[in-house]
Design a protein around this motif. Structure first.
Motif, PDB file in Angstrom:
ATOM      1  N   GLN A 190       0.893  -1.050   0.158  1.00 28.55           N
ATOM      2  CA  GLN A 190      -0.080   0.023   0.046  1.00 28.55           C
ATOM      3  C   GLN A 190       0.869   1.250  -0.020  1.00 28.55           C
ATOM      4  OE1 GLN A 190      -2.161  -0.852   3.593  1.00 28.55           O
ATOM      5  NE2 GLN A 190      -3.957  -1.643   2.176  1.00 28.55           N
ATOM      6  N   ALA A 191       1.786   1.066   0.872  1.00 30.67           N
ATOM      7  CA  ALA A 191       2.725   2.288   0.913  1.00 30.67           C
ATOM      8  C   ALA A 191       3.566   2.714  -0.339  1.00 30.67           C
ATOM      9  CB  ALA A 191       3.757   2.021   1.866  1.00 30.67           C
ATOM     10  N   ILE A 192       3.986   1.687  -1.209  1.00 29.00           N
ATOM     11  CA  ILE A 192       4.739   1.964  -2.245  1.00 29.00           C
ATOM     12  C   ILE A 192       3.432   2.449  -3.701  1.00 29.00           C
ATOM     13  CG2 ILE A 192       6.579   0.645  -1.835  1.00 29.00           C
ATOM     14  CD1 ILE A 192       5.955  -0.965  -4.535  1.00 29.00           C
ATOM     15  N   SER A 193       2.156   1.803  -3.388  1.00 26.63           N
ATOM     16  CA  SER A 193       1.400   2.268  -4.332  1.00 26.63           C
ATOM     17  C   SER A 193       1.160   3.794  -4.255  1.00 26.63           C
ATOM     18  CB  SER A 193       0.053   1.531  -4.019  1.00 26.63           C
ATOM     19  OG  SER A 193       0.310   0.409  -4.437  1.00 26.63           O
ATOM     20  N   ILE A 194       1.143   4.318  -2.983  1.00 20.32           N
ATOM     21  CA  ILE A 194       0.962   5.669  -2.909  1.00 20.32           C
ATOM     22  C   ILE A 194       2.098   6.575  -3.344  1.00 20.32           C
ATOM     23  CG2 ILE A 194       0.511   7.609  -1.044  1.00 20.32           C
ATOM     24  CD1 ILE A 194      -1.138   5.349   0.576  1.00 20.32           C
ATOM     25  N   LYS A 195       3.259   5.849  -2.882  1.00 20.28           N
ATOM     26  CA  LYS A 195       4.669   6.486  -3.128  1.00 20.28           C
ATOM     27  C   LYS A 195       4.921   6.668  -4.672  1.00 20.28           C
ATOM     28  CE  LYS A 195       5.472   8.655   0.648  1.00 20.28           C
ATOM     29  NZ  LYS A 195       5.647  10.066   0.941  1.00 20.28           N
ATOM     30  N   ALA A 196       4.470   5.672  -5.278  1.00 23.07           N
ATOM     31  CA  ALA A 196       4.792   5.373  -6.701  1.00 23.07           C
ATOM     32  C   ALA A 196       4.291   6.712  -7.515  1.00 23.07           C
ATOM     33  CB  ALA A 196       4.399   4.221  -7.337  1.00 23.07           C
ATOM     34  N   ILE A 197       3.188   6.967  -6.977  1.00 24.59           N
ATOM     35  CA  ILE A 197       2.272   8.415  -7.584  1.00 24.59           C
ATOM     36  C   ILE A 197       2.812   9.658  -6.598  1.00 24.59           C
ATOM     37  CG2 ILE A 197       0.054   9.266  -7.949  1.00 24.59           C
ATOM     38  CD1 ILE A 197       0.367   6.811  -9.434  1.00 24.59           C
ATOM     39  N   LYS A 198       2.786   9.667  -5.586  1.00 21.92           N
ATOM     40  CA  LYS A 198       2.995  10.901  -4.880  1.00 21.92           C
ATOM     41  C   LYS A 198       4.596  11.186  -4.550  1.00 21.92           C
ATOM     42  CE  LYS A 198      -1.412  11.755  -3.152  1.00 21.92           C
ATOM     43  NZ  LYS A 198      -2.315  12.019  -2.148  1.00 21.92           N
ATOM     44  N   GLY A 199       5.554  10.114  -4.566  1.00 23.20           N
ATOM     45  CA  GLY A 199       6.805  10.406  -4.137  1.00 23.20           C
ATOM     46  C   GLY A 199       7.448  11.171  -5.103  1.00 23.20           C
ATOM     47  N   LYS A 200       8.853  11.866  -4.680  1.00 26.23           N
ATOM     48  CA  LYS A 200       9.337  12.832  -5.694  1.00 26.23           C
ATOM     49  C   LYS A 200      10.038  12.181  -6.900  1.00 26.23           C
ATOM     50  CE  LYS A 200      11.407  16.523  -2.813  1.00 26.23           C
ATOM     51  NZ  LYS A 200      12.319  16.432  -1.721  1.00 26.23           N
ATOM     52  N   THR A 201      10.723  10.898  -6.706  1.00 22.46           N
ATOM     53  CA  THR A 201      11.071  10.446  -8.033  1.00 22.46           C
ATOM     54  C   THR A 201      11.143   8.858  -7.695  1.00 22.46           C
ATOM     55  OG1 THR A 201      13.594  10.277  -7.101  1.00 22.46           O
ATOM     56  CG2 THR A 201      12.758  12.168  -8.438  1.00 22.46           C
ATOM     57  N   PHE A 202      11.207   8.101  -8.789  1.00 16.94           N
ATOM     58  CA  PHE A 202      10.975   6.596  -8.503  1.00 16.94           C
ATOM     59  C   PHE A 202      12.197   6.196  -7.840  1.00 16.94           C
ATOM     60  CE2 PHE A 202       8.166   6.671 -12.628  1.00 16.94           C
ATOM     61  CZ  PHE A 202       7.268   6.571 -11.742  1.00 16.94           C
ATOM     62  N   LYS A 203      13.426   6.757  -8.113  1.00 10.14           N
ATOM     63  CA  LYS A 203      14.610   6.356  -7.573  1.00 10.14           C
ATOM     64  C   LYS A 203      14.736   6.571  -5.893  1.00 10.14           C
ATOM     65  CE  LYS A 203      19.524   6.996  -8.473  1.00 10.14           C
ATOM     66  NZ  LYS A 203      20.298   8.022  -7.621  1.00 10.14           N
ATOM     67  N   GLU A 204      14.023   7.585  -5.832  1.00 11.07           N
ATOM     68  CA  GLU A 204      14.335   8.020  -4.121  1.00 11.07           C
ATOM     69  C   GLU A 204      13.171   6.979  -3.310  1.00 11.07           C
ATOM     70  OE1 GLU A 204      14.041  12.434  -2.703  1.00 11.07           O
ATOM     71  OE2 GLU A 204      12.534  11.374  -1.709  1.00 11.07           O
ATOM     72  N   THR A 205      11.989   6.813  -3.998  1.00  9.64           N
ATOM     73  CA  THR A 205      10.940   5.867  -3.333  1.00  9.64           C
ATOM     74  C   THR A 205      11.707   4.671  -3.300  1.00  9.64           C
ATOM     75  OG1 THR A 205       9.400   7.271  -4.434  1.00  9.64           O
ATOM     76  CG2 THR A 205       8.833   5.139  -3.511  1.00  9.64           C
ATOM     77  N   ALA A 206      12.392   4.213  -4.299  1.00 11.45           N
ATOM     78  CA  ALA A 206      12.976   2.910  -4.242  1.00 11.45           C
ATOM     79  C   ALA A 206      14.012   2.691  -3.114  1.00 11.45           C
ATOM     80  CB  ALA A 206      13.714   2.427  -5.600  1.00 11.45           C
ATOM     81  N   GLU A 207      14.642   3.679  -2.785  1.00  6.67           N
ATOM     82  CA  GLU A 207      15.556   3.584  -1.734  1.00  6.67           C
ATOM     83  C   GLU A 207      15.011   3.751  -0.427  1.00  6.67           C
ATOM     84  OE1 GLU A 207      18.243   7.265  -2.590  1.00  6.67           O
ATOM     85  OE2 GLU A 207      19.125   6.207  -4.330  1.00  6.67           O
TER      86      GLU A 207
END
Ligand code: ZN
Length: 219
Positions: A102-119
Motif C-alpha cells: 500500500q505504501a509503495i502504491s501511494i509513493k509511486a504516484i506521490k513520491g518525488k522520484t522513482f529512484k528516491e522512493t525505491a531507496e
C-alpha cells in the motif's frame, strides 16, 4: 516470550521474537491456531498439516529495514485438501507485506522520484515504475470527458517516455483523473482537444508551454 502486540500492519499476529541482524530487524510472527473452513468442501478443520517459514519484506521500523519471518501454518481437511491459514499482513504468493504494498502504491504516484522512493522502501526503481504503470492503467479509468475544473501538475517520473509526466486531476475533488506520459506541448494539446470540451477552468503553475498548449487547445 510470546506476546500479542499491536504493530501497524500486523494486527492479530503473535510476535514470538524480534532480532536485529546487522541493519535489519526481523520480526518473527505466527497466527493463532483456529478453526478454518475448507476452501474445497466448506467443512471445519483445525488440524495442522505443516508449517513453512516465509520471509516478507515489511515497512521500515525505527529507520531499519524490516523483515517479517512468518511461520505460516497449513491446515488439512478431512477431504484431503491442504490450505494456508488466513493472515492479515501478506497476500498469497507475495514477498512483500500488504502495508508495504500500500505504501509503495501511494509513493509511486506521490513520491518525488522513482529512484528516491525505491531507496526509501528498499527495492529497485523498476519495481516502483511497474507499480506506477499498474496504477495508471487500473485505477485510473479511461477518460471520456474531463470535468469543468481541472488541475495539471508535473511529476518527475523518469520513465522511458520522458523525465516528466503530467497528472491531470479534478480541480475540485483533487482526485487524479489521468497521467500523460510526458509534458510536451503537443501531448497536452492533443489530450485537451480530445477530452476537454467541457473544461472551463485549468489550475496549473505558469509554465509557458503548458499555458500555450491549454490556450491553443481550449481557446
Ligand atoms: Zn475439505
Amino acid at each position: 516470550m510470546d506476546f500479542t502486540m499491536i504493530i501497524p500492519g500486523l494486527k492479530g499476529a503473535i510476535l514470538t521474537n524480534v532480532e536485529e541482524v546487522g541493519e535489519v530487524v526481523r520480526l518473527y510472527v505466527e497466527m493463532e491456531r483456529k478453526v478454518h473452513r475448507c476452501p474445497k468442501c466448506n467443512q471445519r478443520t483445525n488440524k495442522v498439516h505443516d508449517y513453512r517459514l516465509q520471509k516478507i519484506q515489511h515497512l521500515k521500523w525505527f529507520e531499519r529495514k524490516t523483515q517479517i519471518f512468518y511461520k505460516r501454518r497449513r491446515y488439512v481437511c478431512e477431504c484431503g485438501k491442504r490450505f494456508s491459514e488466513k493472515n492479515p499482513f501478506v497476500m498469497r504468493y507475495q514477498r512483500t507485506s500488504i502495508e508495504w504494498n500500500q505504501a509503495i502504491s501511494i509513493k509511486a504516484i506521490k513520491g518525488k522520484t522513482f529512484k528516491e522512493t525505491a531507496e526509501i522502501y528498499g527495492c529497485s526503481p523498476s519495481t516502483i515504475i511497474r507499480r506506477f504503470d499498474q496504477i495508471s492503467r487500473s485505477e485510473i479509468c479511461p477518460v471520456e470527458e474531463l470535468p469543468t475544473v481541472i488541475a495539471i501538475d508535473e511529476y518527475k517520473g523518469d520513465t522511458r517516455e520522458g523525465k516528466y509526466q503530467l497528472i491531470i486531476a479534478d480541480g475540485i475533488t483533487k482526485q487524479p483523473i489521468d497521467i500523460l506520459p510526458n509534458r510536451y506541448k503537443r501531448t497536452i494539446k492533443d489530450y485537451l482537444r480530445k477530452h476537454g470540451s467541457r473544461v472551463q477552468i485549468v489550475i496549473m503553475d505558469m509554465n509557458h508551454s503548458f499555458k500555450a498548449a491549454v490556450q491553443e487547445a481550449l481557446g
